[in-house]
Design a protein around this motif. Structure first.
Motif, PDB file in Angstrom:
ATOM      1  N   PHE A  10      47.262  58.493  37.160  1.00 38.91           N
ATOM      2  CA  PHE A  10      46.036  58.122  37.196  1.00 38.91           C
ATOM      3  C   PHE A  10      45.796  56.945  38.186  1.00 38.91           C
ATOM      4  N   ILE A  11      46.422  55.945  37.891  1.00 38.70           N
ATOM      5  CA  ILE A  11      46.047  54.643  38.436  1.00 38.70           C
ATOM      6  C   ILE A  11      46.373  54.787  39.896  1.00 38.70           C
ATOM      7  N   GLU A  12      47.362  55.386  40.119  1.00 41.58           N
ATOM      8  CA  GLU A  12      47.751  55.490  41.525  1.00 41.58           C
ATOM      9  C   GLU A  12      46.894  56.579  42.430  1.00 41.58           C
ATOM     10  N   ALA A  13      46.416  57.445  41.779  1.00 41.78           N
ATOM     11  CA  ALA A  13      45.507  58.328  42.490  1.00 41.78           C
ATOM     12  C   ALA A  13      43.984  57.294  42.582  1.00 41.78           C
ATOM     13  N   LEU A  14      43.756  56.795  41.827  1.00 46.11           N
ATOM     14  CA  LEU A  14      42.464  55.928  41.875  1.00 46.11           C
ATOM     15  C   LEU A  14      42.822  54.838  43.305  1.00 46.11           C
ATOM     16  N   LYS A  15      43.985  54.287  43.064  1.00 50.57           N
ATOM     17  CA  LYS A  15      44.218  53.236  44.079  1.00 50.57           C
ATOM     18  C   LYS A  15      44.060  53.985  45.759  1.00 50.57           C
ATOM     19  N   GLN A  16      44.238  55.147  45.763  1.00 52.98           N
ATOM     20  CA  GLN A  16      44.202  55.769  47.016  1.00 52.98           C
ATOM     21  C   GLN A  16      42.854  55.788  47.361  1.00 52.98           C
ATOM     22  N   ILE A  17      41.999  55.948  46.772  1.00 57.37           N
ATOM     23  CA  ILE A  17      40.468  55.698  47.008  1.00 57.37           C
ATOM     24  C   ILE A  17      39.822  54.444  46.911  1.00 57.37           C
ATOM     25  N   GLY A  18      40.550  53.333  46.617  1.00 61.92           N
ATOM     26  CA  GLY A  18      40.214  52.027  46.757  1.00 61.92           C
ATOM     27  C   GLY A  18      39.307  51.644  45.157  1.00 61.92           C
ATOM     28  N   GLU A  19      39.678  52.392  44.195  1.00 61.45           N
ATOM     29  CA  GLU A  19      38.964  52.086  43.052  1.00 61.45           C
ATOM     30  C   GLU A  19      39.818  51.440  41.967  1.00 61.45           C
ATOM     31  N   VAL A  20      40.885  50.720  42.407  1.00 65.57           N
ATOM     32  CA  VAL A  20      41.566  49.730  41.355  1.00 65.57           C
ATOM     33  C   VAL A  20      41.664  48.462  42.039  1.00 65.57           C
ATOM     34  N   GLN A  21      41.446  47.621  40.950  1.00 64.44           N
ATOM     35  CA  GLN A  21      41.645  46.079  41.316  1.00 64.44           C
ATOM     36  C   GLN A  21      42.685  45.400  40.591  1.00 64.44           C
ATOM     37  N   GLU A  22      43.732  45.330  41.288  1.00 65.55           N
ATOM     38  CA  GLU A  22      44.929  44.469  40.521  1.00 65.55           C
ATOM     39  C   GLU A  22      44.566  42.881  40.574  1.00 65.55           C
ATOM     40  N   ILE A  23      44.724  42.484  39.173  1.00 69.45           N
ATOM     41  CA  ILE A  23      44.318  41.140  39.204  1.00 69.45           C
ATOM     42  C   ILE A  23      45.886  40.410  38.529  1.00 69.45           C
ATOM     43  N   ASP A  24      46.215  39.465  39.615  1.00 71.94           N
ATOM     44  CA  ASP A  24      47.600  38.783  39.201  1.00 71.94           C
ATOM     45  C   ASP A  24      47.499  37.360  38.607  1.00 71.94           C
ATOM     46  N   GLU A  25      46.147  37.010  38.620  1.00 71.18           N
ATOM     47  CA  GLU A  25      45.941  35.562  38.089  1.00 71.18           C
ATOM     48  C   GLU A  25      45.811  35.705  36.730  1.00 71.18           C
ATOM     49  N   GLU A  26      46.555  34.770  36.034  1.00 73.83           N
ATOM     50  CA  GLU A  26      46.626  34.849  34.511  1.00 73.83           C
ATOM     51  C   GLU A  26      45.055  35.180  34.130  1.00 73.83           C
ATOM     52  N   VAL A  27      44.893  35.727  32.834  1.00 81.30           N
ATOM     53  CA  VAL A  27      43.559  35.828  32.154  1.00 81.30           C
ATOM     54  C   VAL A  27      43.886  36.017  30.633  1.00 81.30           C
ATOM     55  N   ASP A  28      42.863  35.472  29.941  1.00 82.43           N
ATOM     56  CA  ASP A  28      42.989  35.392  28.516  1.00 82.43           C
ATOM     57  C   ASP A  28      42.472  36.621  27.913  1.00 82.43           C
ATOM     58  N   TRP A  29      43.290  37.031  26.764  1.00 79.76           N
ATOM     59  CA  TRP A  29      42.846  38.202  26.031  1.00 79.76           C
ATOM     60  C   TRP A  29      41.673  37.871  25.075  1.00 79.76           C
ATOM     61  N   ASP A  30      41.485  36.678  25.098  1.00 80.28           N
ATOM     62  CA  ASP A  30      40.173  36.182  24.202  1.00 80.28           C
ATOM     63  C   ASP A  30      39.120  36.114  25.212  1.00 80.28           C
ATOM     64  N   LEU A  31      38.138  37.239  25.049  1.00 86.70           N
ATOM     65  CA  LEU A  31      36.873  37.428  25.654  1.00 86.70           C
ATOM     66  C   LEU A  31      37.290  37.465  27.446  1.00 86.70           C
ATOM     67  N   GLU A  32      38.106  36.908  27.875  1.00 88.67           N
ATOM     68  CA  GLU A  32      37.944  36.914  29.543  1.00 88.67           C
ATOM     69  C   GLU A  32      38.142  38.070  30.063  1.00 88.67           C
ATOM     70  N   MET A  33      39.244  38.720  29.433  1.00 86.48           N
ATOM     71  CA  MET A  33      39.501  40.158  30.078  1.00 86.48           C
ATOM     72  C   MET A  33      38.580  41.085  29.873  1.00 86.48           C
ATOM     73  N   SER A  34      37.828  40.788  28.874  1.00 84.51           N
ATOM     74  CA  SER A  34      36.614  41.853  28.572  1.00 84.51           C
ATOM     75  C   SER A  34      35.384  41.483  29.344  1.00 84.51           C
ATOM     76  N   ALA A  35      35.369  40.271  29.738  1.00 88.66           N
ATOM     77  CA  ALA A  35      33.961  39.865  30.429  1.00 88.66           C
ATOM     78  C   ALA A  35      34.125  40.258  31.849  1.00 88.66           C
ATOM     79  N   ILE A  36      35.462  40.212  32.399  1.00 90.29           N
ATOM     80  CA  ILE A  36      35.814  40.766  33.736  1.00 90.29           C
ATOM     81  C   ILE A  36      35.491  42.056  33.881  1.00 90.29           C
ATOM     82  N   THR A  37      35.966  42.626  32.843  1.00 88.42           N
ATOM     83  CA  THR A  37      35.747  44.351  32.730  1.00 88.42           C
ATOM     84  C   THR A  37      34.182  44.830  32.832  1.00 88.42           C
ATOM     85  N   ARG A  38      33.564  44.076  31.809  1.00 83.81           N
ATOM     86  CA  ARG A  38      32.061  44.128  31.781  1.00 83.81           C
ATOM     87  C   ARG A  38      31.298  44.084  33.091  1.00 83.81           C
ATOM     88  N   ARG A  39      31.651  42.771  33.632  1.00 84.46           N
ATOM     89  CA  ARG A  39      31.137  42.512  35.005  1.00 84.46           C
ATOM     90  C   ARG A  39      31.302  43.572  36.078  1.00 84.46           C
TER      91      ARG A  39
END
Length: 497
Positions: A10-39
């Protein structure tokens, strides 16, 4: 249809149309991951894949797996690709395919013949179990805890083995081996949980996280009691789902799942669960004691991916994940009742509070009923069904409206609903307790008065006097419409407008 059999496909299929954003920077599970997702959801940006999570080794996370896209052509691409249609298809194509599958024979799952299945690449049993090693997010600031289960499948089977149910119900992390579970007694998970209580035994359960992309949508579909959602997905794709037996409970689980959590839900132990911001779009304000799940095993893929949903204002997975399947089941029920219904749609932008039912423009001629009688017949089907449990407000229209376009729905509702006699009420109907408009007594009783806003026109005008939309397709000659369309780019416009 293209049947994608893993979250990674599923992720690979969405990559093909530019609908995936890989985030390699370290993020915190404590609110940061979800804040990025909500934005990302607010901007309808590509879905984020979190590759490096603070203090978490060997796991990744995926946000917004059922969100919408800002790209006009790919608005519903995540839902479409999950359910096997083209990325740029109308979501109504998905609804029609879900309805068609309801008419077919179920195709039960099969046990995978592979000696090594992805979901068992790593196995933790007994003392090795540690939920704290998973990238469980703290989603909202005022949530009562970290929520592990927001976009996976809870799999339970009746004590006699006659019915397996797959559903999405939230579960909050307590510690290394315990989760607090929301188990509404009037939903199928709660019914099966009650059967195990009658037997005097804790309820065996498996939680499948990161499953093949179509499963969460059938898990959110209000199919009838005793229907196995996995067998329905088999009917939808015309091939069986591959399962494998769990390690410590007698339950079959998806072979390609990213993470499987096994255990038993107690009928005695409780823990304060919640509050949690939920699908109506408001900050949670109270928690309550919920049953405790004691975890006996965790199995997972190498470099496993945990998908999660960030509930709140629309549109998120809570809206797409049960909005489209509920619309499909409602459409199936109404058509099966012989009513001239063209389409059903839950307005995602309403946080699933509005359902639109569109009937054929010639409904008056073919039924000899008044619009009030049609509305009453529709209400008696919808509000007495499992699909209508969470729907308190229906907008009834003729099908000259694009029900997926909230601008058209608002215009039709505002211009066609009479301010005095359009509302048709249905008292004391079953209702879930999450909408904020409910009174305390209604929450206690799981009951509310529901309404259909009757916006039908056909019985209010002579056939040749009925209002016609003044739009591009109706207010100019066909020959001129064709000329304008052919010359659109010559005027300096792009395809997008």
């Amino acid at each position: 249809m293209k049947h994608l059999k893993s979250l990674r496909a599923f992720i690979e299929a969405l990559k093909q149309i530019g609908e995936v954003q890989e985030i390699d920077e370290e993020v915190d599970w404590d609110l940061e991951m979800s804040a990025i997702t909500r934005r990302s959801m607010d901007l309808r940006a590509p879905m984020p894949v979190f590759n490096k999570i603070k203090n978490i080794a060997g796991f990744r996370a995926l946000g917004a797996p059922g969100g919408l896209s800002a790209k006009k052509s790919y608005k519903y691409s995540r839902v479409n690709i999950a359910l096997g249609v083209e990325a740029d298809a109308s979501p109504l194509e998905v609804i029609e395919k879900l309805v068609a599958a309801r008419k077919r024979d179920l195709i039960p799952p099969v046990i995978s013949q592979n000696k090594k299945v992805p979901c068992k690449e790593n196995v933790w049993i007994g003392d090795d179990v540690d939920l704290l090693k998973l990238p469980t997010p703290k989603i909202h600031m005022k949530d009562g805890g970290r929520y592990l289960q927001t976009f996976g499948l809870n799999i339970v089977t009746t004590p006699d083995g006659s019915w397996t149910n797959w559903s999405i119900n939230r579960m909050m992390l307590i510690d290394k081996t315990r989760l607090a579970c929301l188990i509404p007694p009037n939903q199928h998970l709660g019914m099966i949980h009650a059967k195990w209580k009658e037997k005097g035994a804790p309820t065996p359960v498996a939680i499948a996280l990161g499953v093949e992309p179509g499963l969460p949508y059938v898990g959110g579909m209000p199919v009838p009691e005793n229907v196995d959602e996995a067998a329905y997905l088999g009917a939808y794709f015309n091939e069986p789902l591959e399962l494998v037996r769990a390690e410590t409970v007698n339950i079959l689980v998806p072979a390609t799942a990213e993470i499987i959590i096994e255990g038993h839900i107690s009928h005695i132990d409780v823990y304060e669960e919640g509050p949690m911001d939920e699908y109506p779009g408001y900050v949670g304000d109270e928690g309550s004691p919920k049953p405790v799940l004691h975890v006996s095993a965790i199995t997972y893929r190498d470099n496993a991916i945990l998908p999660f949903a960030v509930a709140g204002t629309p549109v998120d997975e809570n809206h797409t994940g049960w909005g489209l399947p509920h619309a499909a089941e409602t459409l199936y029920l109404l058509r099966s009742s012989g009513l001239p219904v063209s389409m059903c749609w839950i307005v995602l932008e309403s946080a699933n509070h509005w359902m639109v039912v569109a009937v054929r423009k010639d409904w008056h001629e073919i039924t000899n009923l008044s619009s009030k009688e049609v509305a009453e017949a529709i209400g008696n089907v919808v509000f007495h069904s499992k699909a209508g449990f969470g729907i308190a407000k229906i907008i009834l229209l003729e099908d000259d409206i694009d029900v997926t376009n909230p601008e058209e729905v608002i215009w039709a509702f505002a211009s066609r609903a009479h301010p005095y006699h359009s509302e048709i009420y249905f008292s004391e109907q079953a209702q879930n307790i999450l909408p904020v408009f409910l009174e305390p007594t209604e929450k206690q009783r799981f009951k509310v008065t529901k309404v259909i806003y009757n916006c039908l026109l056909a019985d209010r005008f002579d056939r040749d006097k009925r209002p016609v939309r003044s739009d591009f397709n109706n207010a100019w000659p066909a020959s001129l419409q064709e000329k304008v369309l052919q010359n659109w780019k010559n005027y300096g416009y792009s395809d997008e407008g």
